[in-house]
Design an enzyme around this catalytic site. Sequence first.
Site, PDB file in Angstrom:
ATOM      1  N   LYS A 266      31.790  40.366  49.331  1.00  0.00           N
ATOM      2  CA  LYS A 266      33.068  41.075  49.187  1.00  0.00           C
ATOM      3  C   LYS A 266      33.209  42.132  50.277  1.00  0.00           C
ATOM      4  CE  LYS A 266      33.419  40.909  44.084  1.00  0.00           C
ATOM      5  NZ  LYS A 266      34.671  40.150  44.000  1.00  0.00           N
ATOM      6  N   ARG A 340      32.324  32.267  36.384  1.00  0.00           N
ATOM      7  CA  ARG A 340      32.569  30.986  35.722  1.00  0.00           C
ATOM      8  C   ARG A 340      31.297  30.131  35.657  1.00  0.00           C
ATOM      9  NH1 ARG A 340      37.264  29.604  39.956  1.00  0.00           N
ATOM     10  NH2 ARG A 340      37.407  31.867  39.754  1.00  0.00           N
TER      11      ARG A 340
HETATM   12  N1  BES Z   1      34.295  39.984  39.300  1.00  0.00           N
HETATM   13  C1  BES Z   1      35.265  39.361  40.119  1.00  0.00           C
HETATM   14  C2  BES Z   1      36.697  39.521  39.605  1.00  0.00           C
HETATM   15  C3  BES Z   1      37.259  40.918  39.588  1.00  0.00           C
HETATM   16  C4  BES Z   1      38.054  41.378  40.621  1.00  0.00           C
HETATM   17  C5  BES Z   1      37.057  41.747  38.492  1.00  0.00           C
HETATM   18  C6  BES Z   1      38.603  42.656  40.575  1.00  0.00           C
HETATM   19  C7  BES Z   1      37.600  43.015  38.459  1.00  0.00           C
HETATM   20  C8  BES Z   1      38.375  43.477  39.479  1.00  0.00           C
HETATM   21  C9  BES Z   1      34.970  37.874  40.229  1.00  0.00           C
HETATM   22  O1  BES Z   1      33.642  37.512  40.180  1.00  0.00           O
HETATM   23  C10 BES Z   1      35.470  37.413  41.557  1.00  0.00           C
HETATM   24  O2  BES Z   1      34.929  37.827  42.536  1.00  0.00           O
HETATM   25  N2  BES Z   1      36.488  36.555  41.533  1.00  0.00           N
HETATM   26  C11 BES Z   1      37.052  36.049  42.729  1.00  0.00           C
HETATM   27  C12 BES Z   1      37.314  34.574  42.539  1.00  0.00           C
HETATM   28  C13 BES Z   1      37.684  33.856  43.790  1.00  0.00           C
HETATM   29  C14 BES Z   1      36.493  33.799  44.724  1.00  0.00           C
HETATM   30  C15 BES Z   1      38.147  32.475  43.433  1.00  0.00           C
HETATM   31  C16 BES Z   1      38.355  36.794  42.983  1.00  0.00           C
HETATM   32  O3  BES Z   1      39.056  37.120  42.029  1.00  0.00           O
HETATM   33  O4  BES Z   1      38.635  37.075  44.139  1.00  0.00           O
HETATM   34 MN    MN Z   2      32.712  37.525  42.085  1.00  0.00          MN
END
Ligand code: BES
Ligand code: MN
Length: 490
Positions: A266, A340
């Site tokens: 990230k 997931r």
């Molecule tokens: N933990 C994150 C989602 C999240 C984002 C929670 C902001 C709280 C605040 C999750 O694991 C994630 O990184 N999701 C990705 C999915 C994508 C790679 C398809 C996302 O939402 O960008």
């Molecule tokens: Mn994630």
Amino acid sequence: MSPDLHTASGSPATVEADAVVIGVLAADGPRLAPGSAEVDEAFDGGLAALLAVAGATGKADEVVKIPTRGTITAPLLVAVGLGTGEVTPEQVRRASGAAARALAGTGHAVSTLGRIDLAAAAEGSLLGAYTFTEYRTNGNGKAPVGKVSLLSDAADAETVVRTAAAVGAAVRTARDLVNTPPNDLYPAVFADRAKALAEAVGITVEILDDAQLAEGGFGGVTGVGQGSSRKPRLVRLSYAGGPSPRAKVALVGKGITFDTGGISIKPAAGMDQMTSDMGGAAAVIATTVLAATLELPVAVTATVPMAENMPSDTAYRPGDVLRMYGGKTVEVLNTDAEGRLILADAIVRAAEDDPDYLIETSTLTGAQLVALGQRTMGVMGSDEFRDRVAAQARACGEDGWAMPLLDHMRPELDSRVADIANVTGARFGGMLVAGVFLREFVPAGLPWAHLDIAGPSFHTGGPYGYTVKGGTGVPVRTLLAVLQDIAANG
Ligand code: BES
Ligand code: MN
Ligand code: ZN
């Protein structure tokens, strides 16, 4: 420290206390809410006019403090806004929370909000008075209000307050877990804390460590967790539901103790919020313990996968294929779609117990925030149960909205090599895609719901009502409401 919560009867005009709380409705100017008659009499019927002079309007979250100079026994009157329209339990809960925040530093407050809705007033007090000071070395800020007496003449007042106190304690537990930083709350520690909470109420605990997970075929948890020196766990808590449980409910919660994104790392900005990526796990643990405390006639099992998603030379990679618990294979195209993967294992494991309902909750997608904002959870799953859960979320004040699992999205998850990929090639409908992925692991015909709480479980703005910065404890009260609904109606 949790405020000492009591119920009391008698007049708020003559009670010995440091402050008295009354409710104010927003009509044409401030109007006194029910429950404040004796106080108004002490002010010769001129209290609403006096509050108007002090600037009170009765709008939600407004707090006006007036020194009483002997008109009533308590030296301070705290008038808290209830907002417009018919007063709902959530309005009382929020007003009580706003009052509790404004009462920081006060020893003993007496609240007339208990006369409007005792349970809501009690929950609001406990949640609004919440602070997390474990990591403050200078005693920063005022202590939360020490004692709150909620006025009520109801015959069952003691019971109502005792139940509300248990609910408040469960939400506060979930908040504490979320607020504990990731250097101190990693899978092994999180599992131990779940165990301690469960043992305190005498429910069964089973913890699988990394070796047992690998041995047992939990490819999702093992894959996601393998990049960290803090090894993954799978925690199972089981509450039997007393002598004759009405139904069997499986709860599953995402327990990523920190989400860097892994190799698909990230951006640094905002990554600190990923300390809250175990909010779903915290909520299902707290709710299962709460079900036992309240002796609900429903069997509840929490299945909680815990892992830290880190990039390292042992981390899983984009391109890896994982063999999940139950045998399905998943091609990992993005290591940041890790929730997931651990959830798929947990859902399959939870379904082995043959539950009547399955509810899974997770900080799953940023797309939830894009679609519904910071305060409303996305509720997906089988049609009927999804709508039932979304209705309960709204009724309890946590707020949720039903969202569809669109069949046309499934082929977008087709993999070149495996049964399914963990992401699609586009970001459209990201919250729904995650739900469509999870659906692949839920047995056909099992009523289930998926609650995406990415926004609502962690509050980043200023405080409002009973919500303060950090972990909110959402969706503990929704899960409880659903369990109570199942206990009553099957
Ligand atoms: N933990 C994150 C989602 C999240 C984002 C929670 C902001 C709280 C605040 C999750 O694991 C994630 O990184 N999701 C990705 C999915 C994508 C790679 C398809 C996302 O939402 O960008
Ligand atoms: Mn994630
Ligand atoms: Zn995550």
